[in-house]
Design a protein around this motif. Structure first.
Motif, PDB file in Angstrom:
ATOM      1  N   ALA A  45       0.831  -1.208   0.000  1.00  0.00           N
ATOM      2  CA  ALA A  45       0.000   0.000   0.000  1.00  0.00           C
ATOM      3  C   ALA A  45       0.866   1.259   0.000  1.00  0.00           C
ATOM      4  O   ALA A  45       0.546   2.247  -0.674  1.00  0.00           O
ATOM      5  N   LYS A  46       1.942   1.218   0.733  1.00  0.00           N
ATOM      6  CA  LYS A  46       2.852   2.371   0.781  1.00  0.00           C
ATOM      7  C   LYS A  46       3.429   2.652  -0.606  1.00  0.00           C
ATOM      8  O   LYS A  46       3.507   3.816  -1.040  1.00  0.00           O
ATOM      9  N   ASN A  47       3.834   1.606  -1.319  1.00  0.00           N
ATOM     10  CA  ASN A  47       4.374   1.775  -2.674  1.00  0.00           C
ATOM     11  C   ASN A  47       3.314   2.305  -3.638  1.00  0.00           C
ATOM     12  O   ASN A  47       3.610   3.150  -4.496  1.00  0.00           O
ATOM     13  N   ARG A  48       2.082   1.822  -3.522  1.00  0.00           N
ATOM     14  CA  ARG A  48       1.006   2.296  -4.401  1.00  0.00           C
ATOM     15  C   ARG A  48       0.691   3.765  -4.156  1.00  0.00           C
ATOM     16  O   ARG A  48       0.409   4.517  -5.095  1.00  0.00           O
ATOM     17  N   LEU A  49       0.728   4.191  -2.901  1.00  0.00           N
ATOM     18  CA  LEU A  49       0.481   5.600  -2.590  1.00  0.00           C
ATOM     19  C   LEU A  49       1.564   6.489  -3.198  1.00  0.00           C
ATOM     20  O   LEU A  49       1.276   7.593  -3.690  1.00  0.00           O
ATOM     21  N   LYS A  50       2.796   6.018  -3.191  1.00  0.00           N
ATOM     22  CA  LYS A  50       3.879   6.775  -3.818  1.00  0.00           C
ATOM     23  C   LYS A  50       3.647   6.921  -5.320  1.00  0.00           C
ATOM     24  O   LYS A  50       3.879   7.984  -5.897  1.00  0.00           O
ATOM     25  N   GLU A  51       3.164   5.842  -5.945  1.00  0.00           N
ATOM     26  CA  GLU A  51       2.854   5.898  -7.372  1.00  0.00           C
ATOM     27  C   GLU A  51       1.773   6.942  -7.648  1.00  0.00           C
ATOM     28  O   GLU A  51       1.884   7.742  -8.592  1.00  0.00           O
ATOM     29  N   GLN A  88       0.963   9.540  -5.838  1.00  0.00           N
ATOM     30  CA  GLN A  88       1.462  10.889  -5.580  1.00  0.00           C
ATOM     31  C   GLN A  88       2.299  11.408  -6.745  1.00  0.00           C
ATOM     32  O   GLN A  88       2.238  12.582  -7.113  1.00  0.00           O
ATOM     33  N   LYS A  89       3.088  10.539  -7.376  1.00  0.00           N
ATOM     34  CA  LYS A  89       3.896  10.935  -8.536  1.00  0.00           C
ATOM     35  C   LYS A  89       3.008  11.326  -9.712  1.00  0.00           C
ATOM     36  O   LYS A  89       3.292  12.259 -10.452  1.00  0.00           O
ATOM     37  N   ASN A  90       1.907  10.581  -9.879  1.00  0.00           N
ATOM     38  CA  ASN A  90       1.013  10.843 -11.017  1.00  0.00           C
ATOM     39  C   ASN A  90       0.126  12.058 -10.773  1.00  0.00           C
ATOM     40  O   ASN A  90      -0.476  12.555 -11.710  1.00  0.00           O
TER      41      ASN A  90
END
Length: 555
Positions: free
Chosen positions: A545-551, A553-555
């Motif tokens: 979930a942490k990695n998906r949130l970073k994705e 935020q970048k988009n």
């Protein structure tokens, strides 16, 4: 439907043989044999040093471990595990050495390794007829079950033998009467009104070593007699007779940990509903744990482990960890799994990953307590380790092998993981239709949890959508919608909540099923994964979930 009886899983195991991964277990058994031989040699060559009272627990732990390693060697010789050729004579010798140190499963196996002349089987101990075999086996089974009723099949087999054969039931009755006659020679001056909360006081007035030995013999007799009476009562349908509990209580008052165990199990856990009391059972297991009983330590570890999973309170993690070392004095499959997984979940101090890997490997090749599933949980954990290559090199064929073993032992998640490997082309054992069949086998199972069934539905739906035909697209959306509804139900389950939040977030993130793509909802559910406080059940989802949130935020 049991997975072990399902043709899909049996077919999968057959296909995996092309990788020759059956050597995986063979190498584990060979490693266990070497470990046991080295431990026995090391302990037998230690000098008999004077130890003070503070080191008594450590000495007891060494004796328990020594008995386990003798038993482990006996088991390997008995069944010819690994590269070892079956040798019943050698197995019998190892079992005898373990039995002398009161290993309950070794005592049970000694009972199994006897037979009568002309029985057509090469039993190690030959007796004259079936009556003598029944007497010998009943005695061994009672001794074994009185030491640890959940540590082996002695209780189960004694029950079945007595139900199917009058010879065994008579042998059990005669054993009870024999023990009563022996007891009549003892001077028992206990106050029967004294309960288990009182101080345990030996009833003999003699002093020194003889007093201690006499007390041990009497308390052991109480446990065996109590168990024999209990079993006869169960066979006769008489569950309200308190006589057996009275003998267990007497054994406990004399400081016999098995007395506490039997009271906790038979009276307060499995007994008549009028008696059942989980708090009293927990109290008695704690008493037995103070007397260095391995099963009591494991019960307490499991009790606090489940508290940790359901509450995410680190205090319970500390309490569970305090029972790890005593639990491993009997390193069966479940103790090996839970102590290892607990250390990985808590991430306290330096983690010996090599030892963790060794424990999981030994777990899949070990016996277990009844009603526990340490082997299949360890197979699943090993599958993830080989699949992700976090500690060692990635090996998809071994990962598939471990997942398949977990599936055959009854863990549906193993089926899903193998199907994912097939679907992604990580193992060239079948086409995409095999993955579909595997997902359907999980969905159609009647004894599967909502969470695992929903995961299979989601994966199956995604597979159909990828086929890019009109029919498969509609079919895929329907499966994903069913999965979405099941995940919504799982958000009310504390243990499944983290997984459910993450999978719902993925459905919104990708616009799967009938749900439109909604990044706001996806972000909300990813954050719920991180704040749900139930990440101890599966620490993978918070990291994802942490990695998906970073994705996002970048988009």
């Amino acid at each position: 439907m049991e997975l072990a009886d399902h043709p899909i899983e049996l077919r999968l195991i057959a296909m995996l043989k092309i990788y020759h991964v059956d050597r995986f277990e063979r190498l584990i058994y060979d490693e266990m044999k070497t470990t046991s031989l080295n431990y026995i040699e090391k302990l037998l060559h230690q000098t008999n040093q004077q130890v003070d009272e503070s080191s008594t627990n450590q000495r007891d732990g060494q004796q328990f471990l020594l008995s386990h390693h003798y038993y482990n060697l006996g088991r390997i010789y008995h069944f010819g595990y690994g590269s070892t050729t079956s040798d019943l004579s050698q197995a019998h010798q190892c079992y005898k050495l373990a039995a002398q140190l009161h290993h309950p499963v070794a005592i049970y196996q000694l009972g199994k390794l006897c037979g009568y002349h002309s029985c057509g089987y090469p039993y190690v101990k030959q007796l004259k007829n079936q009556h003598q075999v029944a007497i010998y086996r009943v005695r061994k089974f009672v001794i074994s079950a009185s030491l640890n009723p959940w540590c082996c099949q002695a209780d189960f087999e004694l029950t079945n033998n007595c139900k199917s054969s009058k010879i065994y039931r008579n042998a059990l009755f005669n054993l009870k009467m024999s023990h009563l006659r022996i007891l009549s020679a003892y001077k028992d001056e206990e106050d029967s009104s004294q309960d288990l909360h009182d101080k345990m006081v030996p009833i003999f007035t003699t002093s020194g070593r003889q007093a201690n030995q006499a007390t041990i013999q009497l308390s052991t007799l109480y446990c065996q007699l109590g168990y024999a009476i209990l079993k006869l009562n169960q066979l006769n349908g008489e569950n309200n007779d308190p006589t057996a509990y009275q003998y267990f209580t007497k054994a406990a008052k004399l400081g016999n940990s098995c007395g506490f165990i039997h009271m906790a199990i038979w009276k307060y856990s499995l007994g008549n509903s009028d008696y059942q009391d989980s708090e009293q059972a927990h109290h008695l297991f704690s008493k037995a744990n103070q007397l260095n009983h391995g099963q009591a330590s494991f019960y307490l570890l499991l009790y606090y482990y489940n508290k940790l999973i359901s509450t995410a309170n680190d205090h319970y993690g500390d309490l569970a960890a305090s029972h790890s070392n005593p639990t491993l004095t009997f390193p069966l499959a479940s103790p090996l799994y839970y102590t290892t997984w607990l250390s990985l979940l808590r991430q306290v101090g330096d983690i010996d990953r090599h030892q963790c890997l060794t424990n999981l490997k030994h777990s899949v090749a070990s016996d277990d307590y009844l009603n526990q599933h340490g082997a299949r949980l360890s197979y699943l954990a090993l599958g993830y380790i080989y699949k992700r290559g976090e500690w060692i090199n990635v090996d998809y064929s071994l990962a598939a092998h471990c997942f398949s073993r977990a599936a055959v032992l009854g863990h549906h998640q193993g089926i899903i993981e193998v199907a994912k490997l097939v679907e992604k082309g990580k193992i060239a054992i079948a086409d995409i239709h095999t993955a579909i069949q595997l997902y359907r086998s999980v969905i159609d199972s009647t004894n599967v949890s909502n969470q695992i069934q929903a995961l299979a539905m989601k994966r199956l739906g995604q597979l159909y959508v990828k086929m890019k035909t009109t029919v498969s697209h509609h079919r895929g959306r329907d499966w994903i919608t069913q999965a979405f509804n099941k995940f919504q139900l799982d958000t009310f389950d504390p243990v499944s909540k983290s997984c459910a939040y993450y999978q719902i977030a993925r459905i919104y993130h990708k616009g799967l099923g009938l749900q439109p793509k909604d990044l706001v909802q996806a972000t909300s559910y990813y954050r719920k994964v991180l704040t749900s406080n139930y990440h101890y059940h599966n620490p993978i989802y918070p990291a994802k979930a942490k990695n998906r949130l970073k994705e996002l935020q970048k988009n």
